[in-house]
Design a protein around this motif. Sequence first.
Motif, PDB file in Angstrom:
ATOM      1  N   THR A 121      -1.860   1.564  -3.461  1.00 19.74           N
ATOM      2  CA  THR A 121      -2.647   2.253  -2.437  1.00 19.74           C
ATOM      3  C   THR A 121      -2.038   2.052  -1.060  1.00 19.74           C
ATOM      4  O   THR A 121      -1.893   3.000  -0.271  1.00 19.74           O
ATOM      5  CB  THR A 121      -4.102   1.754  -2.454  1.00 19.74           C
ATOM      6  N   GLU A 122      -1.690   0.818  -0.754  1.00 23.15           N
ATOM      7  CA  GLU A 122      -1.075   0.510   0.543  1.00 23.15           C
ATOM      8  C   GLU A 122       0.193   1.332   0.745  1.00 23.15           C
ATOM      9  O   GLU A 122       0.445   1.877   1.832  1.00 23.15           O
ATOM     10  CB  GLU A 122      -0.748  -0.987   0.600  1.00 23.15           C
ATOM     11  N   THR A 123       0.990   1.421  -0.297  1.00 23.14           N
ATOM     12  CA  THR A 123       2.234   2.188  -0.229  1.00 23.14           C
ATOM     13  C   THR A 123       1.953   3.664   0.008  1.00 23.14           C
ATOM     14  O   THR A 123       2.623   4.318   0.815  1.00 23.14           O
ATOM     15  CB  THR A 123       3.022   2.000  -1.541  1.00 23.14           C
ATOM     16  N   LEU A 127       3.287   6.073   2.869  1.00 25.51           N
ATOM     17  CA  LEU A 127       4.068   7.247   2.487  1.00 25.51           C
ATOM     18  C   LEU A 127       3.517   8.510   3.137  1.00 25.51           C
ATOM     19  O   LEU A 127       4.276   9.339   3.656  1.00 25.51           O
ATOM     20  CB  LEU A 127       4.049   7.416   0.969  1.00 25.51           C
ATOM     21  N   ALA A 128       2.200   8.666   3.091  1.00 20.70           N
ATOM     22  CA  ALA A 128       1.576   9.855   3.673  1.00 20.70           C
ATOM     23  C   ALA A 128       1.853   9.935   5.167  1.00 20.70           C
ATOM     24  O   ALA A 128       2.185  11.004   5.696  1.00 20.70           O
ATOM     25  CB  ALA A 128       0.078   9.846   3.397  1.00 20.70           C
ATOM     26  N   SER A 312      14.898  10.965   7.698  1.00 21.58           N
ATOM     27  CA  SER A 312      15.512   9.692   8.082  1.00 21.58           C
ATOM     28  C   SER A 312      16.260   9.025   6.938  1.00 21.58           C
ATOM     29  O   SER A 312      17.160   8.215   7.163  1.00 21.58           O
ATOM     30  CB  SER A 312      14.422   8.728   8.578  1.00 21.58           C
ATOM     31  N   GLY A 313      15.865   9.359   5.694  1.00 27.64           N
ATOM     32  CA  GLY A 313      16.540   8.774   4.540  1.00 27.64           C
ATOM     33  C   GLY A 313      16.041   7.409   4.134  1.00 27.64           C
ATOM     34  O   GLY A 313      16.527   6.840   3.147  1.00 27.64           O
ATOM     35  N   ALA A 314      15.074   6.855   4.866  1.00 23.03           N
ATOM     36  CA  ALA A 314      14.592   5.502   4.550  1.00 23.03           C
ATOM     37  C   ALA A 314      13.082   5.431   4.738  1.00 23.03           C
ATOM     38  O   ALA A 314      12.539   5.949   5.714  1.00 23.03           O
ATOM     39  CB  ALA A 314      15.279   4.468   5.435  1.00 23.03           C
ATOM     40  N   PHE A 315      12.422   4.762   3.813  1.00 23.33           N
ATOM     41  CA  PHE A 315      10.980   4.519   3.879  1.00 23.33           C
ATOM     42  C   PHE A 315      10.776   3.152   4.526  1.00 23.33           C
ATOM     43  O   PHE A 315      11.283   2.143   4.019  1.00 23.33           O
ATOM     44  CB  PHE A 315      10.401   4.566   2.465  1.00 23.33           C
ATOM     45  N   GLN A 316      10.046   3.109   5.641  1.00 17.84           N
ATOM     46  CA  GLN A 316       9.863   1.864   6.396  1.00 17.84           C
ATOM     47  C   GLN A 316       8.759   1.014   5.769  1.00 17.84           C
ATOM     48  O   GLN A 316       7.657   0.876   6.302  1.00 17.84           O
ATOM     49  CB  GLN A 316       9.548   2.181   7.859  1.00 17.84           C
ATOM     50  N   HIS A 317       9.062   0.449   4.621  1.00 14.58           N
ATOM     51  CA  HIS A 317       8.052  -0.255   3.839  1.00 14.58           C
ATOM     52  C   HIS A 317       8.772  -0.972   2.711  1.00 14.58           C
ATOM     53  O   HIS A 317       9.869  -0.585   2.320  1.00 14.58           O
ATOM     54  CB  HIS A 317       7.064   0.774   3.265  1.00 14.58           C
TER      55      HIS A 317
END
Length: 457
Positions: A121-123, A127-128, A312-317
């Motif tokens: 859920t946190e992810t 993501l959203a 950006s190519g990267a998920f900040q997580h």
Amino acid sequence: MAGFCLCYNSPIVMASDSALFPRNFRKSYPVAVRGEGCWIIDASGRRFLDASGQAAVVSIGHGVAEIGRAMAEQSSRIAFAHTTQFHSEPAERLAQRLLVLAPPNFRGGRVYFTSGGSEATETAIKLARQFHLESGQSSRYRVVARRQSYHGSTLGAMTVSGNVMRRAPYQPLLAEWGHIAPCFCYHCPFDKKFPECGVACADDLETFLERNDANSASAFLFEPVVGATLGAAVPPDGYTQRIAEICRARGILLIADEIMSGMGRTGKPFAIQHWNVEPDLILVGKGIASGYAPLGAVLICPRVAATFERGSGAFQHGFTYQAHPVATAAGNAVLDYLQSQRLFDRVTSAAEILRSQLSALQSHPHVGEIRGLGLLIGIEFVKNKSTREPFPKENSIAERIRQAALDENVLTYPTQGCVDGVNGDHILLAPPFVISQQESGQIARGLHSALQQVFPA
């Protein structure tokens, strides 16, 4: 050290004697030492029939040796590799298999593995948010959910959850993103009847967005079949489709929380497939590894994944243990077992047998409704059957039913607050998919005895 030995050797651990921080300091806990199919055996040899699948987690049954062997084999090769530097074969394989099980729009998508449902859920919340940033819509951050919902225990997951009692202690820590009416026909928040209601509870999303700056909404999060909080409440036809229609029209992501209802629990790989709706993200947990390892996931449709890839190519997580090789090896082994034993196919027939065995309980004056889908079944208890009036919270009916069923060696999952967040008692049944007709009968008999104990004539 003496305290440790006392706890380890004793069949019952009192919270005051334990080195563990317990769920409840006023309870005692049997020491589980072995599992076999639908049964858990404690240190004294007492056998408990696991009618709840340990919070709707265990699907293939306890004690399946193949799963442990697969985990040991993986750990003997490599147990851990950090995802900033490596991927692993079991994670890659499980991701591909999950996408095949998902609705058609997930073909070519991606999977983000976590260590459980709350992390999933946190992810999804992050993501959203980043999806809309990558799309040039920086105003979108709000994840709308429903009252009487539960999506996990982290602060982000608690923010989107609408469970009054679970939120209460942490209210000052939680953002207020907004919640709409639940979809709960037995206690309709609009005092309407289906189908004359026109699924007003779905249109409540449109009403909320019109009144609360729709341009700030990033996603709508919901359980297709509401698990613990409402006791397996199934939406009427048209509800899920209408919710999806509103989300598409408003440009917000649709997130299906399948942590409890997914991985075959309702008779299809994911509950949302009963209504042929294609969400943007699917949250998975519990049954993905059937309790053999801590594992969760977010399934991400290609449209969302491509936005990150092009941007950006990267998920900040990230989590240290995401896509853990041993945990995902467990997930593959569980899926192998589900498929080789045809357990997905078994859910519907097993559920029909269990519901048939439970049907005699419906005539009890304090059994309001037996509801659910597949092997996710709720039984609600009411003070007045004709008015559906709940018992006062202080009566602790669900907990008393749990304890009385436990006296009959039947494990259930009790919850309070299904009516208004405080009042309303139900238990949840979610046994492993391997449950037999005999075991279903034992569950029904155990609950019949529990009702006699809690409501003596």
